[in-house]
Design an enzyme around this catalytic site. Structure first.
Site, mmCIF file in Angstrom:
data_model
loop_
_atom_site.group_PDB
_atom_site.id
_atom_site.type_symbol
_atom_site.label_atom_id
_atom_site.label_comp_id
_atom_site.label_asym_id
_atom_site.label_seq_id
_atom_site.Cartn_x
_atom_site.Cartn_y
_atom_site.Cartn_z
ATOM 1 N N HIS A 1 0.827 -1.260 -0.073
ATOM 2 C CA HIS A 1 0.132 -0.053 0.045
ATOM 3 C C HIS A 1 0.891 1.282 0.022
ATOM 4 O O HIS A 1 0.210 2.269 -0.196
ATOM 5 C CB HIS A 1 -1.049 0.086 1.143
ATOM 6 C CG HIS A 1 -0.407 0.199 2.502
ATOM 7 N ND1 HIS A 1 -0.315 -0.659 3.304
ATOM 8 C CD2 HIS A 1 -0.082 1.152 3.128
ATOM 9 C CE1 HIS A 1 0.292 -0.192 4.675
ATOM 10 N NE2 HIS A 1 0.532 0.994 4.406
ATOM 11 N N ASP B 1 0.474 -7.862 1.432
ATOM 12 C CA ASP B 1 0.664 -6.269 1.508
ATOM 13 C C ASP B 1 2.277 -6.076 1.697
ATOM 14 O O ASP B 1 2.674 -5.413 2.366
ATOM 15 C CB ASP B 1 0.131 -5.822 2.772
ATOM 16 C CG ASP B 1 -0.070 -4.119 2.646
ATOM 17 O OD1 ASP B 1 0.297 -3.705 1.797
ATOM 18 O OD2 ASP B 1 -0.532 -3.503 3.806
ATOM 19 N N SER C 1 4.545 2.849 7.780
ATOM 20 C CA SER C 1 4.548 1.458 6.835
ATOM 21 C C SER C 1 5.615 1.143 6.228
ATOM 22 O O SER C 1 6.299 1.913 5.430
ATOM 23 C CB SER C 1 3.349 1.996 5.948
ATOM 24 O OG SER C 1 2.067 1.747 6.463
#
Length: 480
Positions: free
Chosen positions: A202, A236, A316
């Site tokens: 992402h 992910d 992230s």
């Protein structure tokens, strides 16, 4: 009791316009969507969903789960932060307990010098408190973590409102603008020509441009160009490549040491490093709060490590390290709250266990490094299709992927043997879970390229795997 409040979702990717200060309709819808109901699942492009869970108490907590990418204009600085954890010596506990048959020696009562636990140290301060020093872990691993800035060019849309009239394009509609988002990455390998970095899917999803900031580079530096090598939306994870020749001499680079997340125990100390809030690398510490947490995200239910180390927007793709300085997790999401109440949530961050994605990362490392192809030069398959979600797969007992609903006459897909009701599960070795994902992959492939496509063909009461080679078509000949 908070009877009128409900669990909600929030995305920390607060998008900013880079052209004329114009905020697009898409951006405003994304910001509005950050307050979706807790059980709606998340949409990565603008919303991030939490796991579904039952509350063990009759208090309804105002909560959000945040995918920890951070959007906005970035000031990237190489910050070195040493977090100190403190333990009170009240109740007569004057040491990190070491016991032999329940006895505590007088020597153990004195902790004037540092005690070392792997690469972390514990000191006694002047006021009798204990300070955990992780500076050695940080010093050795900061060069292994990078800051990532992704830029996506989006269409403003054909619409008119008072905001656009005064601050945008005069109400004419259309046009494009840039959106930037911040994330982190971990250096995992160096080849003769490339430096490979693992991050979250992402973080790089939909990006038209990636800039990588290494430890030691000036905060005024724009960063080095990065290129997507491969992605896996279900797990992910993504691998990004940087050309070695593009890396400046000032960059301080080190390949990370990969640990074994399967051997992690609840209570183990951890260190999180990442590009928090887009300000540059920073450090927090904590423990493993839980293992095997089931967290429901848009890409499915993920099994994650839970930590109380502070995980913030921009983290992230960053590293979760054990006390030996080994990567045991890739930071991915956190719980947060949208209000300061007695039920506010603190210290609930999540990381992908590194051992669960080692094989996937290894496969992505071997893929060809690609850049987006100009639209006029892109290839096409020539199919129509619908998503087969997890729920659909379970209900109808069919594979997850894209079910083909139509094929164009003499299309590249039809020529390769792809037919209606086939389910596309992989494209060039990369897992496909939705039509949007397949379309995004095609943006990196030129017309005329030969690509292996894996499909599931109905066979009796089940499906069988088949891999076909498709020569991507030229869009310019469509309709002729």
């Amino acid at each position: 009791m908070y009877e009128n409040e409900e669990n909600k979702i929030e995305n920390e990717n607060e998008v900013t316009s880079q052209e004329n200060g114009n905020e697009s309709e898409t951006n405003r819808e994304n910001n509005q969507n950050t307050q979706q109901n807790f059980n709606q699942g998340y949409n990565r492009s603008s919303q991030n969903q939490p796991p579904k869970k039952k509350s063990p108490v009759p208090i309804i907590i105002v909560a959000v789960i945040v995918i920890i990418g951070m959007s906005g204009a970035l000031v990237v600085a190489a910050l070195l932060a040493v977090f100190t954890g403190v333990m009170s010596s009240e109740d007569g506990i004057k040491h990190i307990q070491k016991t032999v048959e329940g006895e505590i020696s007088e020597e153990d009562e004195k902790v004037d010098e540092a005690e070392t636990f792997d690469k972390t140290k514990v000191y006694e301060s002047a006021d009798g408190l204990y300070v955990t020093d992780v500076s050695e872990v940080v010093e050795q691993n900061m060069p292994s973590v990078v800051a990532i800035t992704s830029t996506t060019i989006v269409e403003s849309g054909d619409y008119y409102d008072i905001y656009d009239f005064y601050f945008g394009n005069g109400g004419n509609g259309g046009g494009t603008q840039e959106q930037q988002a911040a994330g982190s990455g971990i250096i995992i390998k160096q080849t003769d020509g490339e430096l490979l970095i693992v991050t979250n899917n992402h973080v790089v999803e939909d990006a038209d441009k990636l800039k990588i900031q290494f430890n030691g580079m000036s905060e005024d530096s724009e960063g080095v160009d990065g290129y997507v090598k491969g992605t896996n939306s279900t797990s992910d994870v993504a691998v990004v490549a940087v050309k070695v020749k593009d890396i400046p001499k000032s960059a301080n680079i080190k390949v990370a040491s990969i640990g074994d997340s399967d051997s992690v125990q609840v209570g183990d100390g951890v260190v999180a490093i990442g590009n928090a809030l887009g300000y540059g690398q920073s450090v927090t510490t904590g423990i493993i709060s839980a293992k095997d947490r089931k967290v429901e995200l848009d890409n499915g239910v993920m099994t994650l490590l839970q930590t109380d180390a502070a995980i913030n927007g921009g983290n992230s793709g960053g590293a979760l390290l054990n006390s030996s300085g080994e990567v045991i997790g890739i930071n991915v999401a956190k719980y947060s709250s949208n209000g300061a109440t007695s039920a506010s949530i603190e210290g609930m961050g999540f990381a992908i266990p590194i051992s669960s994605v080692k094989e996937i990362i290894g496969n992505l490392e071997t893929m060809e490094t690609r850049q987006k192809v100009a639209e006029a030069d892109r290839g096409y398959l020539g199919i129509g299709g619908n998503d087969v979600s997890e729920e659909d797969a379970e209900f109808y007992n069919i594979p997850i992927g894209v079910i083909v609903t139509s094929t164009s006459d003499n299309s590249p897909a039809a020529k390769a043997g792809i037919a209606v009701r086939d389910i596309i599960t992989e494209f060039d070795g990369q897992q496909i879970t939705s039509m949007k994902e397949l379309q995004k992959k095609l943006e990196y492939y030129k017309k005329g390229e030969k690509v292996k496509v894996t499909i599931k063909k109905s066979s009796g009461n089940g499906y069988e795997d088949k891999t076909v080679t498709v020569t991507l078509g030229d869009k310019s000949v469509l309709g002729k």
